[in-house]
Design an enzyme around this catalytic site. Structure first.
Site, PDB file in Angstrom:
ATOM      1  CB  CYS A  73      -5.409  -5.043  -7.031  1.00 56.82           C
ATOM      2  SG  CYS A  73      -3.994  -5.947  -6.367  1.00 56.82           S
ATOM      3  CG  HIS A 167      -6.490   1.589   2.003  1.00 59.04           C
ATOM      4  ND1 HIS A 167      -5.779   0.412   2.053  1.00 59.04           N
ATOM      5  CD2 HIS A 167      -6.841   1.759   0.705  1.00 59.04           C
ATOM      6  CE1 HIS A 167      -5.690  -0.101   0.836  1.00 59.04           C
ATOM      7  NE2 HIS A 167      -6.334   0.703   0.000  1.00 59.04           N
ATOM      8  CD  GLU A 216      -4.829  -6.753   0.101  1.00 58.84           C
ATOM      9  OE1 GLU A 216      -5.733  -6.417  -0.693  1.00 58.84           O
ATOM     10  OE2 GLU A 216      -3.733  -7.204  -0.261  1.00 58.84           O
ATOM     11  CB  CYS A 225      -1.874  -4.004   0.065  1.00 54.56           C
ATOM     12  SG  CYS A 225      -3.395  -3.163  -0.429  1.00 54.56           S
ATOM     13  N   GLY A 228      -2.654  -0.074  -0.622  1.00 58.39           N
ATOM     14  CA  GLY A 228      -2.279   0.139   0.771  1.00 58.39           C
ATOM     15  C   GLY A 228      -0.977   0.904   0.908  1.00 58.39           C
TER      16      GLY A 228
END
Length: 290
Positions: A73, A167, A216, A225, A228
């Protein structure tokens, strides 16, 4: 069981942080689900436990709101760096943090004794479909059509990649009016992504700026994110939609602005805020711990 916690966020991507350097929590996934409930508990995108590491300064264990453990993360790891520095667990301004996607180095920016922002070496994007993972006959899946409905032949062009987690980046207009509650789960649970997928819906503002919304896996729509944002930058630059190598691209999430630099050597750097919202103590019921 009473647990001391700190609520933190990076550009609105919020987690409950717990110091587990002395003792790790039992059943972290169930605790994550319990504390993440909006309106009925603390409310967050998940739980992040700051633990001891044998290979780095600290270890980050990150759990989504649905109990599942995430590998990485980008917003969360910046807040981990702020957590350990602000609480005096380290005096380093270059901090190594072990994650399930490898060891990451975080450089913190300190003002008046507190971390205000941080820059993370996020490593290199992975485009090989088998390593994302994605079930595909293609070696890479770049700007190709993802069929959502075989009957109506609903297809969305996008790019699949991993930034430590999977992703799918798709470019479109007017993302503010997307109904992500209906739209997002269809991508998250697409059969070509055996471990699920985070999906970024991206709108190009100009050659140096993009904005995105993200769905997510395990948490639903979040305000930002970090991985992301890195995926968005990599896809934007690769396709020539916005940005260029070695220069920061401005990536605007619903919760704030991030800077992402995609270097010519393939390394991606993520820079953005790390903020503490509040601290407290929560009593976790025994049935959650078992």
């Amino acid at each position: 069981m009473k647990i001391e916690f700190t609520k933190m966020h990076g550009a609105g991507n919020d987690y409950v942080y717990v110091d587990c350097t002395k003792e790790e929590l039992p059943n972290m996934g169930k605790i994550s689900e319990y504390v993440s409930r909006k309106h009925f508990s603390i409310g967050s995108d998940g739980l992040i436990c700051v633990c001891k590491s044998d290979v780095a300064d600290f270890k980050m264990r990150m759990f989504n709101a649905d109990q599942s453990e995430g590998k990485m993360c980008g917003n969360g790891i910046r807040c981990v760096a702020k957590f350990v520095y602000d609480k005096g667990l380290t005096d380093k301004t270059s901090i190594t943090i072990e994650t399930l996607s490898g060891i990451k180095t975080v450089e913190v920016n300190v003002e008046d004794g507190k971390v205000v922002s941080a820059k993370v070496d996020m490593g290199q994007p992975i485009f090989k479909t088998t390593e994302i993972p994605m079930i595909s006959d293609h070696y890479v899946f770049v700007d190709q059509g993802l069929a959502m409905d075989k009957i109506q032949m609903e297809v969305y062009n996008g790019t699949a990649l991993s930034m430590g987690n999977p992703h799918f980046v798709t470019f479109m207009k007017d993302i503010d009016n997307l109904n992500l509650e209906e739209f997002g789960p269809r991508f998250e649970h697409h059969p070509l992504f055996p471990e699920g997928v985070n999906t970024e819906f991206v709108e190009v503002i100009d050659k140096e700026t993009v904005k995105f919304r993200v769905w997510e896996r395990g948490s639903g729509e979040t305000l930002a994110c970090g991985t992301g944002a890195c995926a968005v930058a990599a896809a934007s630059i690769m396709l020539g939609n916005a940005g260029s190598r070695n220069k920061p691209l401005t990536v605007i999430a619903k919760g704030g602005t991030l800077k992402v630099t995609y270097m010519r050597n393939e390394t991606i750097y993520l820079e953005g805020p790390a903020e503490t919202a509040f601290t407290g103590v929560i009593d976790i019921p025994d049935e959650i711990l078992q």
